[in-house]
Design a protein around this motif. Structure first.
Motif, short mmCIF file in Angstrom:
data_model
loop_
_atom_site.label_atom_id
_atom_site.label_comp_id
_atom_site.label_asym_id
_atom_site.label_seq_id
_atom_site.Cartn_x
_atom_site.Cartn_y
_atom_site.Cartn_z
N LYS A 264 0.83 -1.20 0.00
CA LYS A 264 0.00 0.00 0.00
C LYS A 264 0.87 1.26 0.00
CE LYS A 264 -4.31 1.31 2.29
NZ LYS A 264 -5.10 1.15 3.52
N LEU A 265 1.94 1.21 0.79
CA LEU A 265 2.86 2.34 0.88
C LEU A 265 3.52 2.63 -0.47
CD1 LEU A 265 3.33 4.01 3.34
CD2 LEU A 265 5.22 2.52 3.99
N GLN B 109 0.94 4.92 22.28
CA GLN B 109 0.20 3.91 21.52
C GLN B 109 1.01 2.63 21.41
OE1 GLN B 109 -2.78 5.38 20.92
NE2 GLN B 109 -3.38 3.24 20.72
N VAL C 35 9.06 9.26 8.07
CA VAL C 35 8.50 8.43 7.00
C VAL C 35 8.34 9.24 5.72
CG1 VAL C 35 7.36 6.80 8.56
CG2 VAL C 35 6.15 8.87 7.85
N MET D 59 -7.97 -1.00 6.74
CA MET D 59 -7.53 -0.05 7.76
C MET D 59 -7.26 1.32 7.16
SD MET D 59 -5.31 0.10 10.93
CE MET D 59 -3.96 0.59 9.94
N PRO E 254 -10.45 7.40 2.93
CA PRO E 254 -9.86 6.08 3.23
C PRO E 254 -9.44 5.31 1.98
CG PRO E 254 -12.24 6.03 3.57
CD PRO E 254 -11.87 7.46 3.28
N CYS F 186 -5.76 7.07 1.40
CA CYS F 186 -4.77 6.99 2.49
C CYS F 186 -3.97 5.69 2.38
CB CYS F 186 -5.49 7.04 3.83
SG CYS F 186 -4.43 6.67 5.25
N VAL F 187 -2.63 5.79 2.54
CA VAL F 187 -1.79 4.60 2.45
C VAL F 187 -1.29 4.15 3.84
CG1 VAL F 187 -1.05 4.88 0.07
CG2 VAL F 187 0.25 6.02 1.88
N ASP F 188 -1.88 4.71 4.90
CA ASP F 188 -1.55 4.30 6.27
C ASP F 188 -0.08 4.53 6.63
OD1 ASP F 188 -4.09 3.44 7.00
OD2 ASP F 188 -3.80 1.51 6.03
N CYS F 189 0.49 5.64 6.19
CA CYS F 189 1.91 5.86 6.49
C CYS F 189 2.10 6.46 7.88
CB CYS F 189 2.56 6.73 5.42
SG CYS F 189 2.23 8.50 5.59
N SER F 190 1.04 7.03 8.45
CA SER F 190 1.07 7.59 9.81
C SER F 190 1.83 8.91 9.96
CB SER F 190 1.66 6.60 10.84
OG SER F 190 0.92 5.42 10.87
N ALA F 191 2.31 9.48 8.87
CA ALA F 191 3.07 10.73 8.98
C ALA F 191 2.22 11.85 9.59
CB ALA F 191 3.58 11.17 7.61
N ILE G 201 -0.09 11.70 11.89
CA ILE G 201 -0.42 11.59 13.31
C ILE G 201 0.43 12.54 14.15
CG2 ILE G 201 -0.37 10.05 15.32
CD1 ILE G 201 -1.21 7.77 13.57
N GLY H 280 -3.34 16.37 18.11
CA GLY H 280 -3.57 14.91 18.19
C GLY H 280 -4.93 14.46 17.66
N GLU I 267 -5.16 6.19 13.99
CA GLU I 267 -5.39 5.01 13.19
C GLU I 267 -6.73 4.43 13.58
OE1 GLU I 267 -1.36 2.99 14.04
OE2 GLU I 267 -2.34 1.80 12.49
N PHE J 221 -7.60 1.57 14.09
CA PHE J 221 -7.37 0.56 15.11
C PHE J 221 -7.34 1.13 16.53
CE2 PHE J 221 -5.15 -2.82 17.23
CZ PHE J 221 -5.44 -3.95 16.47
N ASP J 222 -6.94 2.39 16.66
CA ASP J 222 -6.74 2.98 17.98
C ASP J 222 -7.92 3.80 18.49
OD1 ASP J 222 -4.19 1.94 18.11
OD2 ASP J 222 -3.28 3.69 17.16
#
Lengths: 462, 102
Positions: free
Chosen positions: A55-56, A246, A368, B1, B37, B40-45, B47, B53, B57, B59-60
């Motif tokens: 995905k990334l 987390q 990242v 996700m 969604p 989004c590639v879920d890279c978390s940058a 966050i 804040g 994710e 999940f959280d």
């Protein structure tokens, strides 16, 4: 043809920071040439991102879209210092952005770190991802236990690749040679070891969670490692640092899990490597057990006097990347970065005219993919404000670069030629049920790039 | 996700997140931002880029935050993509203090 006076900028390096700099420059109306040492673009998205994180890798579609802009050109297979000098580029263009990343690895600085059987994570990652410079490395997976030194996302990537079965990896774009070697692996126990505690680990929550979801490996940790001191509690309670808190919650869910799988990932904290030992090759790593001291967010690991030994036939050092110097460009060897002010390269106290820097070579090897976008935006903003004070461009730009390369018989790979490589790789992958099978030598990349368009020049670094 | 923008974006809209998004998955209206969604590639940058804040994710999420999954997914596609940092809402700093985050 671009309008007279258009700013012409060369970007050296085609990873995320290079592409995000190009994107911002194109939006500002500049003509942008991205120069890349290899025939293939995308830097660490191709050679760093783990094969089981497809995905990334879809950010490549965004980069491809940027490359489709009419004022963009790609010059692959053109190495700075080999095919063109930095001074030439500075003469051809209004500005040059160095976005060459951080390709070297940081040293541990402990005895035995170079024993056979001890590798940098960089080498291993580059090898399984098919980087031509690392294709001929050999790794020995015949031992039962491996130690990974470091608690970052790269360490976790290495851990997953070592802990997954070949069947789990077969449908990813991991290179065939790596799959073949990993199929012979006898590694059962992977130890992921960090110098500091669980509150200081650098991994992201998402990567850590994946360790707990491996099909063939249990995750094991010592519950006493999760007993935190007051300073660590204060760090985790800080609302600005959401990720460590987390991650800590996830570590808690790893406590007391039953052992039911054939392999195990062991998480160790507060162990600082002292020496790698073995007769002719690495057999064990000795660690100093540590205790943290200092204030919140600046705690250091002090040895307690206790020694811990872990048996390991393979050691992967994942303690960070380091940038390398470019000839003719100021460089701070200690940090492995190019000195700068908001992206403007500084030569001592004076700005180096027309020279800029972006990405890991600018701010160091952390963050990242997306973090590089903000970093490149800052650099381009600085450059645009510098341009505002100057007369319209008279720079010859890509015509001058093309002539210089032609005079040296260097044949650049343009973006269309890269897309031929891409197509050939995807086709080779399809036959194997994979998203792609990468070419792992520069000569094979060039043969695919120039297929049906005359003789292929010999590369000098195959 | 996926990742979702939750409660705290309201009255803030700092937009620091959009500068680190590698795939342009942020959309916005006048009040707040939303993540598509599908993109989004879920890279978390994003966050750690958010000063309040607001981004988590999937999940959280706590039980009462789960509703934001649907809100982000349904609102984002109809709104313009936000790619460049914009000025925060006039109430942003007050809201950040209220949240104890400065």
């Amino acid at each position: 043809m671009t309008a007279p006076g258009t700013r012409k900028v060369a970007v050296v390096g085609s990873g995320p920071s290079g592409f995000y700099a190009a994107e911002a420059l194109l939006e500002a109306g500049a003509e942008v040439d991205v120069i890349e040492r290899l025939p293939t673009p995308f830097g660490l998205v191709r050679f760093g991102v783990a094969p089981d994180h497809p995905k990334l890798k879809s950010v490549c579609q965004n980069f491809t879209q940027i490359a489709g802009h009419e004022r963009f050109a790609f010059f692959g297979n053109v190495a700075l210092g080999r095919d063109v000098t930095i001074d030439e580029l500075r003469g051809f263009y209004d500005a040059v952005v160095i976005a060459s990343g951080a390709s070297a690895d940081r040293k541990l600085g402990v005895p035995g770190e170079h024993l056979p059987g001890s590798w940098s994570a960089t080498e291993f990652v580059s090898w399984y991802n098919g980087h031509p410079d690392f294709r001929n490395r050999t790794f020995d997976f015949s031992c039962e236990a491996a130690v990974i030194l470091g608690h970052g996302n790269v360490a976790i990537d290495v851990c997953r690749i070592l802990s997954k079965s070949v069947d789990e990896l077969r449908r990813t774009d991991i290179c065939a040679h790596a799959l073949e070697a990993l199929a012979e692996s006898r590694i059962r126990d992977v130890h992921l070891v960090g110098r500091r505690g669980p509150a200081q680990a650098k991994w992201t929550a998402k990567e850590l969670r994946e360790i707990g979801m491996l099909a063939e490996a249990d995750v094991v940790l010592d519950e006493s490692d999760l007993a935190l001191g007051a300073t660590c509690e204060a760090e985790l309670a800080d609302p600005r640092g959401v990720t460590p808190a987390q991650s800590f919650k996830i570590l808690r869910t790893f406590q007391g899990r039953p052992r039911e799988r054939s392999k195990a990932v062991h998480l160790h904290f507060n162990l600082s490597p002292r020496v790698l030992e073995g007769a002719g090759r690495v057999e064990r790593v000795l660690f100093d057990r540590c205790r943290l001291s200092g204030g919140p967010f600046s705690q250091v690991a002090d040895p307690t006097g206790e020694t811990v030994s872990l048996k390991a036939g393979a050691v992967f050092r994942s303690v960070g990347y380091k940038g390398v110097a470019t000839d003719g460009v100021p460089f701070d060897g200690r940090s492995g970065t190019i000195p700068h002010e908001r992206g403007r390269v500084m030569d001592g106290d004076a700005p180096a005219d027309g020279l800029y820097v972006a990405g890991w070579i600018k701010r160091g090897p952390s963050g990242v993919i997306g973090v590089n976008r903000a970093c490149s935006l800052e650099t381009v903003e600085t450059m645009l404000s510098d341009f505002a004070d100057r007369p319209p461009s008279q720079a010859p730009g890509r015509d001058a670069l093309r002539s210089a390369l032609a005079a040296r018989a260097v044949r650049p790979v343009d973006f269309t030629s890269w897309m031929r490589i891409d197509e050939a790789e995807v086709e080779a992958g399809a036959a194997l049920g994979k998203p792609r099978e990468k070419f792992t030598s520069v000569d094979k990349m060039l043969a695919a790039a120039f297929a049906g368009s005359g003789p292929v020049p010999q590369s000098c670094c195959a | 996700m996926t990742h979702v923008v939750t409660e705290n974006c309201q009255a803030c809209r700092f937009t620091d997140c959009v500068t680190v998004c590698p795939v342009a998955c942020f959309h916005g209206d006048d009040e707040r931002l939303y993540i598509d969604p599908e993109v989004c590639v879920d890279c978390s940058a994003c966050i750690s880029a958010c000063p309040v804040g607001a981004i988590k994710e999937e999940f959280d999420l706590s039980d009462d935050e789960e509703r934001w999954i649907e809100i982000n997914a349904s609102r984002a596609p109809d709104l313009p993509v936000i790619r460049s940092k914009q000025s925060p809402l006039p109430t942003a700093e007050a809201r950040r203090s209220e949240l104890g985050l400065n």
